[in-house]
Motif scaffolding. Structure first.
Motif, PDB file in Angstrom:
ATOM      1  N   THR A 224       2.264   9.279  -1.339  1.00  0.00           N
ATOM      2  CA  THR A 224       2.606   9.916  -2.615  1.00  0.00           C
ATOM      3  C   THR A 224       3.285  11.257  -2.345  1.00  0.00           C
ATOM      4  O   THR A 224       3.229  11.797  -1.226  1.00  0.00           O
ATOM      5  CB  THR A 224       1.343  10.149  -3.451  1.00  0.00           C
TER       6      THR A 224
ATOM      7  N   ARG B 282       0.818  -1.218   0.000  1.00  0.00           N
ATOM      8  CA  ARG B 282       0.000   0.000   0.000  1.00  0.00           C
ATOM      9  C   ARG B 282       0.854   1.271   0.000  1.00  0.00           C
ATOM     10  O   ARG B 282       0.319   2.375  -0.132  1.00  0.00           O
ATOM     11  CB  ARG B 282      -0.915   0.016   1.234  1.00  0.00           C
ATOM     12  N   TYR B 283       2.165   1.104   0.181  1.00  0.00           N
ATOM     13  CA  TYR B 283       3.039   2.261   0.392  1.00  0.00           C
ATOM     14  C   TYR B 283       2.960   3.271  -0.744  1.00  0.00           C
ATOM     15  O   TYR B 283       2.754   4.466  -0.515  1.00  0.00           O
ATOM     16  CB  TYR B 283       4.489   1.795   0.575  1.00  0.00           C
ATOM     17  N   MET B 284       3.103   2.824  -1.982  1.00  0.00           N
ATOM     18  CA  MET B 284       3.150   3.722  -3.123  1.00  0.00           C
ATOM     19  C   MET B 284       1.837   4.461  -3.340  1.00  0.00           C
ATOM     20  O   MET B 284       1.826   5.599  -3.819  1.00  0.00           O
ATOM     21  CB  MET B 284       3.519   2.951  -4.398  1.00  0.00           C
ATOM     22  N   SER B 285       0.734   3.845  -2.967  1.00  0.00           N
ATOM     23  CA  SER B 285      -0.566   4.484  -3.164  1.00  0.00           C
ATOM     24  C   SER B 285      -0.926   5.433  -2.020  1.00  0.00           C
ATOM     25  O   SER B 285      -1.697   6.377  -2.222  1.00  0.00           O
ATOM     26  CB  SER B 285      -1.666   3.416  -3.303  1.00  0.00           C
ATOM     27  N   VAL B 286      -0.371   5.195  -0.841  1.00  0.00           N
ATOM     28  CA  VAL B 286      -0.684   6.036   0.323  1.00  0.00           C
ATOM     29  C   VAL B 286       0.300   7.186   0.462  1.00  0.00           C
ATOM     30  O   VAL B 286      -0.092   8.357   0.617  1.00  0.00           O
ATOM     31  CB  VAL B 286      -0.709   5.187   1.617  1.00  0.00           C
TER      32      VAL B 286
END
Length: 315
Positions: free
Chosen positions: A139, A133-137
């Motif tokens: 930013t 989820r890191y890249m989507s959360v």
């Protein structure tokens, strides 16, 4: 009976700094302040430049590190130059406006650093505990929003605290037994009721120190649990090296902040307060660049490449 002075542009404060120490001790402290300030400016400035000119480091983690370095520069620049000047200034004076500005900027930068260290802990938590989820959360848009919000809150706190503190009346010759205009030494020379600024500082200490440190502890409990569950030794080592620098910085900063601002029932002590202040005013902005660069392989590689580019340009 103490003589009251109504605060205003004509009010002058006297920074006693380290005038109670021997000439040898003062000279040693001057060299310490000077070297620390130079190293802090060079180290934090280098981190900002390296991250700016290294596309590989254009990630949330290094973005927050850049903002933290800027905050460190602001923090030490608000106190060290005046402290250096006071070693040679006979009167060791600072104007009312200068004192209020120094206090406001330093308070804002300290508040900003508390928030940034907390945000950096959340960034590490998302990267290690919830990598999918890191890249989507996390930013860059979110990073900018969090940074702008942090700066607004930090400078709002600095201005509010300064307004409360410098609306007080001050006594006698306004002798401040410190090397900069900090809360406790200013309160110690104030006349009248100081309960408003004391209550405000207590509330902000809980919000700015206790609450963030609790969030950071919770984040690292989950981070360490996730790291120990990793099967690969290389993955564990990489995770530890990524978090180690930040955790060390957190321990030093929040440890000093707690000792300085959460001494319930203890009166102001000139010697004690100056020693603690040296930690979070001078030492932390100086060693943070070393902590984040020497323990980070990506940063060391980026510094090496930047040096090679500079050498190539001048050849």
């Amino acid at each position: 009976m103490k003589r009251r002075q109504t605060p205003g542009n004509g009010t002058v404060f006297f920074l006693l700094a380290f005038s109670d120490l021997s000439l040898v001790a003062q000279t040693s402290l001057f060299v310490f302040f000077l070297l620390s300030y130079l190293l802090s400016v060079i180290g934090n400035g280098l981190i900002i430049l390296v991250v700016m000119f290294s596309p590989r480091l254009h990630s949330p983690m290094y973005f927050f590190l850049t903002v933290l370095s800027f905050t460190e520069l602001l923090s030490i620049s608000s106190t060290a130059p005046k402290a250096l000047q006071s070693f040679f200034q006979v009167g060791k004076t600072i104007s009312f406006i200068g004192c209020a500005t120094q206090f406001s900027v330093f308070t804002a930068s300290a508040t900003c650093e508390c928030a940034l260290l907390t945000v950096m802990a959340y960034d590490r938590y998302m990267a290690i505990c919830q990598p999918l989820r890191y890249m989507s959360v996390i930013t860059m848009t979110v990073c900018w929003k969090m940074t702008i919000f942090t700066l607004i809150v930090a400078f709002g706190n600095g201005v509010t605290a300064a307004s409360l503190l410098f609306s007080l009346s001050y006594c006698d010759s306004n002798l401040i037994a410190h090397f900069f205009c900090d809360t406790l030494p200013m309160i110690s020379v104030a006349c009248g009721n100081t309960i408003s600024i004391e209550i405000y500082q207590l509330i902000m200490s809980v919000i700015g120190i206790i609450f963030p440190s609790t969030l950071i502890i919770c984040s690292y409990v989950k981070i360490l649990t996730s790291i120990f569950l990793l099967h690969s030794t290389d993955s564990r080592h990489k995770a530890f090296s990524t978090c180690g620098s930040h955790l060390l910085s957190v321990i030093i900063f929040f440890g000093s902040a707690m000792f300085a601002h959460l001494r319930f029932g203890n009166p102001f002590s000139s010697y004690e307060d100056r020693i603690v202040s040296l930690s979070y005013c001078v030492i932390i902005p100086t060693i943070n660049p070393l902590i984040y660069s020497l323990k980070n392989n990506e940063m060391k590689e980026a510094i090496r490449k930047l040096n090679l580019k500079i050498v190539a340009v001048h050849m």
